[in-house]
Structures are given as structure tokens and as C-alpha cells.
Design a protein around this motif. Structure first.
Motif, PDB file in Angstrom:
ATOM      1  N   GLU A   1       0.814  -1.218   0.000  1.00  0.00           N
ATOM      2  CA  GLU A   1       0.000   0.000   0.000  1.00  0.00           C
ATOM      3  C   GLU A   1       0.848   1.269   0.000  1.00  0.00           C
ATOM      4  OE1 GLU A   1      -2.674  -0.443   3.266  1.00  0.00           O
ATOM      5  OE2 GLU A   1      -3.816  -2.051   2.311  1.00  0.00           O
ATOM      6  N   VAL A   2       1.996   1.225   0.641  1.00  0.00           N
ATOM      7  CA  VAL A   2       2.882   2.402   0.649  1.00  0.00           C
ATOM      8  C   VAL A   2       3.403   2.663  -0.766  1.00  0.00           C
ATOM      9  CG1 VAL A   2       5.048   3.358   1.524  1.00  0.00           C
ATOM     10  CG2 VAL A   2       3.526   2.080   3.063  1.00  0.00           C
ATOM     11  N   TYR A   3       3.836   1.603  -1.429  1.00  0.00           N
ATOM     12  CA  TYR A   3       4.341   1.733  -2.797  1.00  0.00           C
ATOM     13  C   TYR A   3       3.235   2.194  -3.741  1.00  0.00           C
ATOM     14  CZ  TYR A   3       6.513   0.308  -7.238  1.00  0.00           C
ATOM     15  OH  TYR A   3       7.030   0.285  -8.519  1.00  0.00           O
ATOM     16  N   SER A   4       2.049   1.609  -3.627  1.00  0.00           N
ATOM     17  CA  SER A   4       0.959   1.979  -4.539  1.00  0.00           C
ATOM     18  C   SER A   4       0.553   3.433  -4.351  1.00  0.00           C
ATOM     19  CB  SER A   4      -0.246   1.057  -4.338  1.00  0.00           C
ATOM     20  OG  SER A   4      -0.796   1.194  -3.043  1.00  0.00           O
ATOM     21  N   LEU A   5       0.603   3.923  -3.111  1.00  0.00           N
ATOM     22  CA  LEU A   5       0.276   5.332  -2.875  1.00  0.00           C
ATOM     23  C   LEU A   5       1.317   6.238  -3.525  1.00  0.00           C
ATOM     24  CD1 LEU A   5      -1.440   7.507  -1.526  1.00  0.00           C
ATOM     25  CD2 LEU A   5      -0.084   7.191   0.556  1.00  0.00           C
ATOM     26  N   THR A   6       2.569   5.839  -3.455  1.00  0.00           N
ATOM     27  CA  THR A   6       3.631   6.615  -4.108  1.00  0.00           C
ATOM     28  C   THR A   6       3.390   6.686  -5.608  1.00  0.00           C
ATOM     29  OG1 THR A   6       5.256   5.972  -2.423  1.00  0.00           O
ATOM     30  CG2 THR A   6       6.119   6.755  -4.527  1.00  0.00           C
ATOM     31  N   VAL A   7       3.034   5.571  -6.201  1.00  0.00           N
ATOM     32  CA  VAL A   7       2.768   5.530  -7.642  1.00  0.00           C
ATOM     33  C   VAL A   7       1.555   6.384  -7.981  1.00  0.00           C
ATOM     34  CG1 VAL A   7       2.165   4.040  -9.586  1.00  0.00           C
ATOM     35  CG2 VAL A   7       3.821   3.254  -7.877  1.00  0.00           C
ATOM     36  N   TYR A   8       0.494   6.267  -7.161  1.00  0.00           N
ATOM     37  CA  TYR A   8      -0.725   7.039  -7.433  1.00  0.00           C
ATOM     38  C   TYR A   8      -0.429   8.535  -7.444  1.00  0.00           C
ATOM     39  CZ  TYR A   8      -5.346   9.083  -6.994  1.00  0.00           C
ATOM     40  OH  TYR A   8      -6.468   9.842  -7.191  1.00  0.00           O
ATOM     41  N   LYS A   9       0.382   9.005  -6.514  1.00  0.00           N
ATOM     42  CA  LYS A   9       0.709  10.431  -6.450  1.00  0.00           C
ATOM     43  C   LYS A   9       1.435  10.889  -7.703  1.00  0.00           C
ATOM     44  CE  LYS A   9       0.857  10.871  -1.406  1.00  0.00           C
ATOM     45  NZ  LYS A   9       1.709  11.108  -0.221  1.00  0.00           N
ATOM     46  N   LYS A  10       2.185   9.985  -8.331  1.00  0.00           N
ATOM     47  CA  LYS A  10       2.870  10.341  -9.576  1.00  0.00           C
ATOM     48  C   LYS A  10       1.901  10.375 -10.758  1.00  0.00           C
ATOM     49  CE  LYS A  10       7.443   8.579  -8.274  1.00  0.00           C
ATOM     50  NZ  LYS A  10       8.155   9.851  -8.457  1.00  0.00           N
ATOM     51  N   LEU A  11       0.825   9.581 -10.675  1.00  0.00           N
ATOM     52  CA  LEU A  11      -0.128   9.495 -11.781  1.00  0.00           C
ATOM     53  C   LEU A  11      -1.216  10.553 -11.708  1.00  0.00           C
ATOM     54  CD1 LEU A  11      -0.704   5.617 -11.932  1.00  0.00           C
ATOM     55  CD2 LEU A  11       0.788   6.981 -13.397  1.00  0.00           C
ATOM     56  N   ALA A  12      -1.661  10.864 -10.504  1.00  0.00           N
ATOM     57  CA  ALA A  12      -2.817  11.749 -10.338  1.00  0.00           C
ATOM     58  C   ALA A  12      -2.406  13.206 -10.519  1.00  0.00           C
ATOM     59  CB  ALA A  12      -3.427  11.555  -8.958  1.00  0.00           C
ATOM     60  N   PRO A  13      -3.224  13.987 -11.187  1.00  0.00           N
ATOM     61  CA  PRO A  13      -2.915  15.416 -11.358  1.00  0.00           C
ATOM     62  C   PRO A  13      -3.073  16.163 -10.038  1.00  0.00           C
ATOM     63  CG  PRO A  13      -5.111  14.935 -12.177  1.00  0.00           C
ATOM     64  CD  PRO A  13      -4.496  13.611 -11.844  1.00  0.00           C
ATOM     65  N   ALA A  14      -2.361  17.251  -9.907  1.00  0.00           N
ATOM     66  CA  ALA A  14      -2.507  18.087  -8.715  1.00  0.00           C
ATOM     67  C   ALA A  14      -3.861  18.783  -8.755  1.00  0.00           C
ATOM     68  CB  ALA A  14      -1.387  19.117  -8.656  1.00  0.00           C
ATOM     69  N   CYS A  15      -4.502  18.869  -7.606  1.00  0.00           N
ATOM     70  CA  CYS A  15      -5.807  19.525  -7.510  1.00  0.00           C
ATOM     71  C   CYS A  15      -5.663  20.837  -6.745  1.00  0.00           C
ATOM     72  CB  CYS A  15      -6.812  18.613  -6.808  1.00  0.00           C
ATOM     73  SG  CYS A  15      -7.252  17.143  -7.754  1.00  0.00           S
ATOM     74  N   GLU A  16      -5.887  21.919  -7.432  1.00  0.00           N
ATOM     75  CA  GLU A  16      -5.742  23.244  -6.844  1.00  0.00           C
ATOM     76  C   GLU A  16      -7.092  23.957  -6.825  1.00  0.00           C
ATOM     77  OE1 GLU A  16      -3.047  24.230  -5.516  1.00  0.00           O
ATOM     78  OE2 GLU A  16      -1.649  22.700  -6.283  1.00  0.00           O
ATOM     79  N   PRO A  17      -7.341  24.793  -5.822  1.00  0.00           N
ATOM     80  CA  PRO A  17      -8.596  25.550  -5.781  1.00  0.00           C
ATOM     81  C   PRO A  17      -8.605  26.638  -6.843  1.00  0.00           C
ATOM     82  CG  PRO A  17      -7.145  26.250  -4.003  1.00  0.00           C
ATOM     83  CD  PRO A  17      -6.484  25.057  -4.646  1.00  0.00           C
TER      84      PRO A  17
ATOM     85  N   VAL B   1     -16.909  27.091  -2.572  1.00  0.00           N
ATOM     86  CA  VAL B   1     -16.524  26.569  -3.877  1.00  0.00           C
ATOM     87  C   VAL B   1     -15.066  26.121  -3.932  1.00  0.00           C
ATOM     88  CG1 VAL B   1     -16.164  27.179  -6.306  1.00  0.00           C
ATOM     89  CG2 VAL B   1     -18.327  27.736  -5.192  1.00  0.00           C
ATOM     90  N   PRO B   2     -14.096  26.871  -3.394  1.00  0.00           N
ATOM     91  CA  PRO B   2     -12.702  26.403  -3.467  1.00  0.00           C
ATOM     92  C   PRO B   2     -12.506  25.009  -2.870  1.00  0.00           C
ATOM     93  CG  PRO B   2     -12.754  28.708  -2.858  1.00  0.00           C
ATOM     94  CD  PRO B   2     -14.168  28.236  -2.817  1.00  0.00           C
ATOM     95  N   ASN B   3     -13.062  24.772  -1.671  1.00  0.00           N
ATOM     96  CA  ASN B   3     -12.919  23.452  -1.043  1.00  0.00           C
ATOM     97  C   ASN B   3     -13.653  22.375  -1.832  1.00  0.00           C
ATOM     98  OD1 ASN B   3     -11.348  24.436   1.053  1.00  0.00           O
ATOM     99  ND2 ASN B   3     -13.099  24.811   2.393  1.00  0.00           N
ATOM    100  N   ARG B   4     -14.851  22.714  -2.312  1.00  0.00           N
ATOM    101  CA  ARG B   4     -15.602  21.754  -3.109  1.00  0.00           C
ATOM    102  C   ARG B   4     -14.869  21.419  -4.404  1.00  0.00           C
ATOM    103  NH1 ARG B   4     -21.330  21.006  -2.359  1.00  0.00           N
ATOM    104  NH2 ARG B   4     -22.067  21.970  -0.445  1.00  0.00           N
ATOM    105  N   ALA B   5     -14.236  22.398  -4.991  1.00  0.00           N
ATOM    106  CA  ALA B   5     -13.527  22.174  -6.252  1.00  0.00           C
ATOM    107  C   ALA B   5     -12.369  21.203  -6.061  1.00  0.00           C
ATOM    108  CB  ALA B   5     -13.028  23.502  -6.812  1.00  0.00           C
ATOM    109  N   VAL B   6     -11.625  21.368  -4.982  1.00  0.00           N
ATOM    110  CA  VAL B   6     -10.496  20.464  -4.710  1.00  0.00           C
ATOM    111  C   VAL B   6     -11.003  19.057  -4.438  1.00  0.00           C
ATOM    112  CG1 VAL B   6      -8.621  19.946  -3.096  1.00  0.00           C
ATOM    113  CG2 VAL B   6      -8.979  22.295  -3.889  1.00  0.00           C
ATOM    114  N   ARG B   7     -12.056  18.948  -3.623  1.00  0.00           N
ATOM    115  CA  ARG B   7     -12.609  17.627  -3.306  1.00  0.00           C
ATOM    116  C   ARG B   7     -13.145  16.942  -4.557  1.00  0.00           C
ATOM    117  NH1 ARG B   7     -15.715  19.140   0.458  1.00  0.00           N
ATOM    118  NH2 ARG B   7     -17.732  19.176  -0.637  1.00  0.00           N
ATOM    119  N   PHE B   8     -13.839  17.701  -5.384  1.00  0.00           N
ATOM    120  CA  PHE B   8     -14.402  17.147  -6.618  1.00  0.00           C
ATOM    121  C   PHE B   8     -13.286  16.689  -7.555  1.00  0.00           C
ATOM    122  CE2 PHE B   8     -16.176  17.685 -10.944  1.00  0.00           C
ATOM    123  CZ  PHE B   8     -17.255  16.829 -10.846  1.00  0.00           C
ATOM    124  N   CYS B   9     -12.239  17.477  -7.659  1.00  0.00           N
ATOM    125  CA  CYS B   9     -11.094  17.129  -8.506  1.00  0.00           C
ATOM    126  C   CYS B   9     -10.468  15.811  -8.053  1.00  0.00           C
ATOM    127  CB  CYS B   9     -10.063  18.258  -8.477  1.00  0.00           C
ATOM    128  SG  CYS B   9      -8.487  17.859  -9.273  1.00  0.00           S
TER     129      CYS B   9
END
Length: 298
Positions: free
Chosen positions: A102-118, A253-261
Motif C-alpha cells: 500500500e505504501v508503494y501503490s500510494l507513491t505511484v498514485y501520487k505520480k499518476l494523479a494530477p494536482a488539484c488546486e482551488p 466553492v474552493p474546497n468543493r472544487a479540490v474535493r471534486f477534482c
């Protein structure tokens, strides 16, 4: 109280599952629950191991929906490990053979997922609001009372599903109150709350909640089988879905936008990896975990 016969007819077939017998297996724990196109699988034994180490998820082992959720998490974990290895991401020392790291998969996911900014300002926030109405929709809610029993239970000489059906008919005819049924069920099964559950948000994920979405205040729904349990619901009140106005949500809206992203990113990443690695949940095998024989009443 009205008995919603359309829902009863649609759902009562589920009660019949109470009496189903699982197909014989030489080794039940080797049952394959998930398959990958490369030949990999996830077995019942690996699912049991998952629940053993994940105390926070053990409640999910008691229903088909819960098991499906756990298996999707396991499959996503494994797909991320495969993707990380394909990307050349170095494995942790001593964990090279851990299929569900799970630690390794989380590291990989962070590299794949786009950054979510408000959104940067009010104009950008309003643009997001207009473009994503689903992020500002309040789902329907119901206030429900529940009577639930293990499907294998025998009450007053009747199997749980048949007993709850009899109670539903008695309530519908006015000869019994739902609270009395919940109280009797509570005397038999005490590990989960019976009676008034308060307000419940309806989603599309659970078959039971989808059924409640079609009910009206005053309806009964069930009996319906889900996993190892049979349920009977009384819909006390209902709030329909609501689309929120800009004036009501502008500040959030800013918090909702990040959560939705993040929610959309997680779904899109899972969809992409499941397609790439050919992940398929064997629904028949999953339901087979719960199709246990019910002993005859003594």
C-alpha cells in the motif's frame, strides 16, 4: 402505512437467496474473485487476509457491496503496483514480493494523479460552479427505520426472510406496528442498530439504497437480501435531491472544487488502470461467498 408492492415484487426475489446453497468447491479459500488479463487473480484467501489486517474494513465483509468495495481497493492497489513496476519505480527493500504494497501503490498514485488546486479567484470559482453542477447537488435523503436479521436466523419458527415478509404484510394491514417488529428483531440480533436510523443519504452504489430512492414517505421496502442479512425498511420521511444555488455555496466553492477534482481523478485513474490491466470482478463468485445453506427450523 402503505406497502410499496412494486418494490416488494422487485426485491422479494432477493429473499429467495436465503435458501440458496453454494456450489461445492474443493478448496473454498482458493475461489477466484478478481481476474487480471495477465493471468493474475485475487482469491478469497487474499480477501480474508485483507480483512484480517484492515480492521477499518472488516464491517465490509458482511455484505456483497462491502466485499465488492474491498476487492476494488485491492485490485486498484495491485494495478498501481504493476504500473509502478512498468514505470521503473523502485520497490522498497524487503517488499519486492509484496503484491499489495500500500505504501508503494500510494507513491505511484501520487505520480499518476494530477494536482488539484482551488480556483484562483471568484471568477474562476464561478466558472467551476457553472461547469460542474454535479458538484453542487445534494443527493436525496430518507429518514428510515430498519429491521434486519441474519439470513440464516430462524424467528418464531420461520426463516428470517419469510418472517420479515409476514411482518410486512401485518404492518400493511394495520395489525402490527413497525416499531414492534424492530423490537422483536433487536431481541434476536443486537450487533447493528434496529429501528430508527435517522436521515440516510441515498447513493447509486448500494442496491438497497437504490431501492429506497424510489420509495415515498410512508412506504415499506423489502424484505430484501444483501449479503448475509435480510432487511425491512420503513420510510418515515424523504427529502428530494436539491441543486444548490451560487449564493448558497460561493464561499465553499474552493474546497468543493479540490474535493471534486480528487474524486474525479481517483475514478479516472482507476478506470484507466482497470482497463489497461483487464481487471474484472467475478460477481457470481462474490455472491457465492454469501449463498450459504440455511438450516431447517427445529
Amino acid at each position: 402505512m402503505g406497502l410499496n408492492w412494486n418494490l416488494v415484487r422487485a426485491l422479494v426475489a432477493g429473499v429467495g437467496l436465503c435458501f440458496a446453497t453454494a456450489s461445492a468447491m474443493a478448496d473454498a479459500n482458493s475461489a477466484v474473485l478478481v481476474r487480471f488479463k495477465g493471468g493474475e487473480t485475487i482469491t478469497q484467501q487474499e480477501l480474508d487476509d485483507f480483512f484480517a489486517r484492515r480492521i477499518d474494513m472488516r464491517h465490509a465483509s458482511r455484505s456483497v457491496i462491502g466485499v465488492q468495495t474491498a476487492l476494488r481497493e485491492m485490485a486498484m492497489n495491485r494495478a498501481l503496483v504493476l504500473e509502478g513496476e512498468a514505470m521503473g519505480e523502485r520497490r522498497r527493500e524487503g517488499k519486492e514480493n509484496d503484491r499489495f504494497d500500500e505504501v508503494y501503490s500510494l507513491t505511484v498514485y501520487k505520480k499518476l494523479a494530477p494536482a488539484c488546486e482551488p480556483p484562483a479567484d471568484t471568477a474562476a470559482a464561478r466558472q467551476f460552479f457553472d461547469a460542474n453542477p454535479q458538484a453542487f447537488r445534494v443527493p436525496p435523503m430518507v429518514r428510515v427505520s430498519r429491521a434486519m436479521l441474519p439470513a440464516s436466523e430462524v424467528v418464531d419458527g420461520e426463516h428470517a426472510g419469510s418472517w420479515l415478509m409476514q411482518q410486512a404484510l401485518a404492518i400493511g394491514s394495520g395489525t402490527r406496528k413497525f416499531d414492534d417488529v424492530a423490537e422483536r428483531a433487536s431481541a434476536v440480533y443486537k450487533l447493528d442498530p434496529q429501528g430508527d436510523l435517522g436521515w440516510v443519504t441515498l447513493t447509486d452504489e448500494a442496491r438497497i439504497l437504490r431501492a429506497l430512492a424510489d420509495a415515498k414517505a410512508g412506504d415499506m421496502v423489502g424484505p430484501v437480501r444483501e449479503g448475509e442479512f435480510v432487511y425491512l425498511f420503513s420510510v418515515v420521511a424523504k427529502r428530494e435531491a436539491q441543486q444548490l444555488a451560487w449564493e448558497d455555496v460561493a464561499a465553499s466553492v474552493p474546497n468543493r472544487a479540490v474535493r471534486f477534482c480528487r474524486e474525479q481523478s481517483a475514478k479516472q485513474t482507476q478506470d484507466r488502470l482497470f482497463e489497461k490491466y483487464g481487471v474484472v470482478l467475478d460477481q457470481s463468485a462474490i455472491r457465492g461467498l454469501f449463498n450459504k445453506p440455511v438450516e431447517a427450523a427445529k
